[in-house]
Design a protein around this motif. Structure first.
Motif, PDB file in Angstrom:
ATOM      1  N   GLN A 132       0.825  -1.204   0.000  1.00  7.92           N
ATOM      2  CA  GLN A 132       0.000   0.000   0.000  1.00  7.92           C
ATOM      3  C   GLN A 132       0.860   1.255   0.000  1.00  7.92           C
ATOM      4  O   GLN A 132       0.437   2.313  -0.469  1.00  7.92           O
ATOM      5  N   GLU A 133       2.065   1.138   0.541  1.00 11.75           N
ATOM      6  CA  GLU A 133       3.019   2.252   0.553  1.00 11.75           C
ATOM      7  C   GLU A 133       4.049   2.123  -0.573  1.00 11.75           C
ATOM      8  O   GLU A 133       5.049   2.832  -0.587  1.00 11.75           O
ATOM      9  N   ARG A 134       3.780   1.205  -1.490  1.00 13.87           N
ATOM     10  CA  ARG A 134       4.673   0.942  -2.625  1.00 13.87           C
ATOM     11  C   ARG A 134       6.058   0.504  -2.175  1.00 13.87           C
ATOM     12  O   ARG A 134       7.086   0.898  -2.750  1.00 13.87           O
ATOM     13  N   HIS A 135       6.076  -0.310  -1.126  1.00 14.92           N
ATOM     14  CA  HIS A 135       7.323  -0.890  -0.634  1.00 14.92           C
ATOM     15  C   HIS A 135       7.214  -2.407  -0.696  1.00 14.92           C
ATOM     16  O   HIS A 135       6.121  -2.972  -0.786  1.00 14.92           O
ATOM     17  N   TRP A 136       8.345  -3.063  -0.610  1.00 15.77           N
ATOM     18  CA  TRP A 136       8.408  -4.519  -0.637  1.00 15.77           C
ATOM     19  C   TRP A 136       9.093  -4.995   0.633  1.00 15.77           C
ATOM     20  O   TRP A 136      10.114  -4.446   1.044  1.00 15.77           O
ATOM     21  N   GLY A 137       8.524  -6.014   1.260  1.00 14.24           N
ATOM     22  CA  GLY A 137       9.191  -6.615   2.401  1.00 14.24           C
ATOM     23  C   GLY A 137       8.330  -6.652   3.641  1.00 14.24           C
ATOM     24  O   GLY A 137       7.105  -6.534   3.593  1.00 14.24           O
ATOM     25  N   GLN A 138       9.007  -6.815   4.761  1.00 12.58           N
ATOM     26  CA  GLN A 138       8.337  -6.961   6.039  1.00 12.58           C
ATOM     27  C   GLN A 138       7.920  -5.601   6.592  1.00 12.58           C
ATOM     28  O   GLN A 138       8.448  -4.563   6.185  1.00 12.58           O
ATOM     29  N   MET A 139       7.014  -5.625   7.566  1.00 14.09           N
ATOM     30  CA  MET A 139       6.658  -4.408   8.268  1.00 14.09           C
ATOM     31  C   MET A 139       7.886  -3.892   9.020  1.00 14.09           C
ATOM     32  O   MET A 139       8.743  -4.673   9.456  1.00 14.09           O
ATOM     33  N   PRO A 140       8.016  -2.570   9.187  1.00 16.97           N
ATOM     34  CA  PRO A 140       9.218  -2.017   9.834  1.00 16.97           C
ATOM     35  C   PRO A 140       9.523  -2.635  11.196  1.00 16.97           C
ATOM     36  O   PRO A 140      10.694  -2.829  11.540  1.00 16.97           O
ATOM     37  N   PHE A 141       8.490  -2.947  11.971  1.00 13.91           N
ATOM     38  CA  PHE A 141       8.720  -3.532  13.295  1.00 13.91           C
ATOM     39  C   PHE A 141       9.466  -4.853  13.170  1.00 13.91           C
ATOM     40  O   PHE A 141      10.446  -5.105  13.880  1.00 13.91           O
ATOM     41  N   ASP A 142       9.008  -5.723  12.252  1.00 14.95           N
ATOM     42  CA  ASP A 142       9.692  -6.998  12.055  1.00 14.95           C
ATOM     43  C   ASP A 142      11.097  -6.788  11.492  1.00 14.95           C
ATOM     44  O   ASP A 142      12.060  -7.421  11.930  1.00 14.95           O
ATOM     45  N   GLN A 143      11.210  -5.906  10.508  1.00 15.57           N
ATOM     46  CA  GLN A 143      12.496  -5.702   9.857  1.00 15.57           C
ATOM     47  C   GLN A 143      13.542  -5.177  10.828  1.00 15.57           C
ATOM     48  O   GLN A 143      14.738  -5.498  10.701  1.00 15.57           O
ATOM     49  N   SER A 144      13.109  -4.400  11.807  1.00 14.37           N
ATOM     50  CA  SER A 144      14.067  -3.844  12.767  1.00 14.37           C
ATOM     51  C   SER A 144      14.752  -4.945  13.570  1.00 14.37           C
ATOM     52  O   SER A 144      15.945  -4.848  13.880  1.00 14.37           O
ATOM     53  N   PHE A 145      14.015  -5.994  13.908  1.00 12.57           N
ATOM     54  CA  PHE A 145      14.634  -7.090  14.657  1.00 12.57           C
ATOM     55  C   PHE A 145      15.619  -7.864  13.789  1.00 12.57           C
ATOM     56  O   PHE A 145      16.676  -8.294  14.276  1.00 12.57           O
ATOM     57  N   TRP A 146      15.312  -8.042  12.509  1.00 13.72           N
ATOM     58  CA  TRP A 146      16.273  -8.674  11.610  1.00 13.72           C
ATOM     59  C   TRP A 146      17.539  -7.829  11.499  1.00 13.72           C
ATOM     60  O   TRP A 146      18.648  -8.369  11.476  1.00 13.72           O
ATOM     61  N   ALA A 147      17.363  -6.517  11.448  1.00 12.69           N
ATOM     62  CA  ALA A 147      18.532  -5.635  11.357  1.00 12.69           C
ATOM     63  C   ALA A 147      19.359  -5.690  12.634  1.00 12.69           C
ATOM     64  O   ALA A 147      20.599  -5.774  12.587  1.00 12.69           O
ATOM     65  N   GLN A 148      18.696  -5.640  13.790  1.00 11.61           N
ATOM     66  CA  GLN A 148      19.425  -5.712  15.060  1.00 11.61           C
ATOM     67  C   GLN A 148      20.181  -7.031  15.197  1.00 11.61           C
ATOM     68  O   GLN A 148      21.264  -7.081  15.798  1.00 11.61           O
ATOM     69  N   ALA A 149      19.596  -8.103  14.637  1.00 15.88           N
ATOM     70  CA  ALA A 149      20.243  -9.418  14.703  1.00 15.88           C
ATOM     71  C   ALA A 149      21.363  -9.565  13.673  1.00 15.88           C
ATOM     72  O   ALA A 149      22.065 -10.581  13.671  1.00 15.88           O
ATOM     73  N   GLY A 150      21.504  -8.575  12.789  1.00 15.55           N
ATOM     74  CA  GLY A 150      22.519  -8.655  11.753  1.00 15.55           C
ATOM     75  C   GLY A 150      22.182  -9.646  10.662  1.00 15.55           C
ATOM     76  O   GLY A 150      23.070 -10.155   9.975  1.00 15.55           O
ATOM     77  N   ARG A 151      20.859  -9.921  10.454  1.00 17.07           N
ATOM     78  CA  ARG A 151      20.454 -10.919   9.468  1.00 17.07           C
ATOM     79  C   ARG A 151      19.581 -10.322   8.368  1.00 17.07           C
ATOM     80  O   ARG A 151      18.959 -11.040   7.599  1.00 17.07           O
TER      81      ARG A 151
END
Length: 331
Positions: A132-151
Motif C-alpha cells: 500500500q506504501e509501494r514498498h516490498w518486504g516486512q513491516m518495519p517492526f519486524d524488519q528492525s529485529f532482523w537488522a538488530q540481529a545482523g540478518r
C-alpha cells in the motif's frame, strides 16, 4: 514444468471456507514444484472441499495431495497439529490458504537441501500492507529485529545465540519457517488449539528448544493482511482472552528451563508479551476490557521480577509505559 522438488518437504495448509484462495495457493505450489507432498487440513468448511477437485483445479498430482477433515471448526492450530501427524517427509512448511510462496522460496529450499542438519530455518516475508506504501518486504517492526540481529541481508547462515532472541521477537507467524519434522515431533512442539493466538507456542517453543537455527534474508512468502472480514485474525470477542494460555505455557517453560536459554529469551519473550497484550487491549470489545486488565495484571505480576521490569523499561519503553498504565505495573 519445474524439475523435481529441491527439498524433501511437505507443505501443510489449514483452511476454512476459503476454497478460492486455497486453489490459488495449490496452483502456485504446483507451478513452483516446491514440495513432495501437500496436506490440506480442512477446518469444518461447509461445503467440505473435495481432494479430487482440488488436485484437478490446481494441477497438483493427486498422489501428492492429502485432504484431512475436521467436522467442526476447531481453529488453524488444531488443523496444523493434525497435519503434522501425517507428515512423512523430512521437512515441513506451514502455509495459510490465503498466502503465497515466492520463487525465492524454491531457491531457499535448494540451499537447505545442501545444508547441514538444522532444526528450523526462519526466512523473511512480504507483507501486503507494505505494498500500500509501494514498498516490498516486512513491516518495519519486524524488519528492525532482523537488522538488530545482523540478518537483514545475506544468504543462508546459522543464527548465533545472541541473535536468536531478536529474531524470536518478530511476528509469531507459523509460515516463515521450514522445520525438520522430527524436531517438532521429538520435542512435542505443537500449536495451541485455540481459535486465535494458536501459533504463539509453536513459535516460541521452536526457538527455546532448537539446537541449530538457520536464517535467510530471502523473501519466501507473500502474506496478505485484511483489516476486516471473517478471518480469525479479526475476531475481537472472548476468544482473545485465551491469549494467556500460550503465554503462560511459555512463561513456565522459561522459568523452569536451564540457563543460558532463560537469560537469553526471557527479556525477548516478555517484551513480546507486553506488545501483544497492548495490541489486544487496543482492539478488544469494550465489555471485555475489565476482564483483560485483571488477567493481564495477574500474569505480568506473577512472572516479572524487579530486574525484568527494569530491563523492559529500558528495552521497550513505549510498550512498558502503556502496559504499566493498563495493567497496573510498578513504575
Amino acid at each position: 514444468m519445474p524439475s523435481a522438488p529441491p527439498l524433501d518437504l511437505t507443505v501443510a495448509i489449514p483452511s476454512h471456507d476459503d476454497n478460492g484462495n486455497l486453489t490459488r495457493l495449490l496452483r502456485h505450489l504446483a507451478a513452483l514444484g516446491l514440495a513432495q507432498a501437500v496436506i490440506v487440513a480442512d477446518d469444518g468448511s461447509l461445503p467440505a472441499p473435495d481432494a479430487e477437485t482440488l488436485a484437478r483445479d490446481s494441477g497438483l498430482a493427486p498422489a501428492r495431495l492429502t485432504l484431512l477433515r475436521q467436522d467442526r471448526v476447531q481453529g488453524a492450530g488444531a488443523a496444523r497439529n493434525r497435519a503434522l501427524l501425517h507428515v512423512k517427509t523430512r521437512h515441513l512448511l506451514f502455509l495459510d490458504a490465503d498466502d503465497l510462496p515466492t520463487r525465492e522460496l524454491r531457491s531457499l529450499c535448494q540451499a537447505l537441501a545442501q545444508a547441514d542438519p538444522f532444526d528450523f530455518c526462519i526466512f523473511q516475508h512480504h507483507d501486503s500492507r507494505m505494498a500500500q506504501e509501494r514498498h516490498w518486504g516486512q513491516m518495519p517492526f519486524d524488519q528492525s529485529f532482523w537488522a538488530q540481529a545482523g540478518r537483514a541481508q545475506g544468504s543462508l547462515n546459522p543464527v548465533p545465540d545472541p541473535a536468536a532472541p531478536l529474531l524470536a521477537q518478530t511476528a509469531n507467524y507459523p509460515w516463515n519457517k521450514i522445520y525438520r519434522t522430527e524436531f517438532l515431533l521429538e520435542q512435542n512442539i505443537r500449536c495451541s488449539e485455540t481459535l486465535v493466538h494458536n501459533d504463539i507456542a509453536l513459535h516460541w517453543q521452536s526457538f527455546l528448544r532448537a539446537e541449530r537455527i538457520l536464517s535467510s534474508a530471502c523473501t519466501g512468502v507473500t502474506h496478505f493482511v485484511a483489516d476486516n472480514g471473517r478471518r480469525l485474525t479479526n475476531r475481537l470477542d472472548r476468544e482473545r482472552l485465551r491469549v494467556f494460555e500460550p503465554l503462560e505455557q511459555i512463561a513456565l517453560e522459561i522459568a523452569a528451563g536451564p540457563d543460558p536459554a532463560g537469560r537469553l529469551y526471557a527479556p525477548a519473550f516478555f517484551g513480546f508479551a507486553l506488545g501483544l497484550l497492548n495490541w489486544v487491549q487496543g482492539t478488544l470489545a469494550k465489555e471485555l476490557q475489565a476482564e483483560l486488565q485483571t488477567l493481564g495484571s495477574a500474569f505480568l505480576q506473577r512472572y516479572l521480577s524487579r530486574e525484568m521490569c527494569r530491563q523492559l523499561q529500558q528495552d521497550r519503553p513505549a510498550d512498558w509505559q502503556r502496559a504499566a498504565e493498563i495493567f497496573r505495573l510498578p513504575a
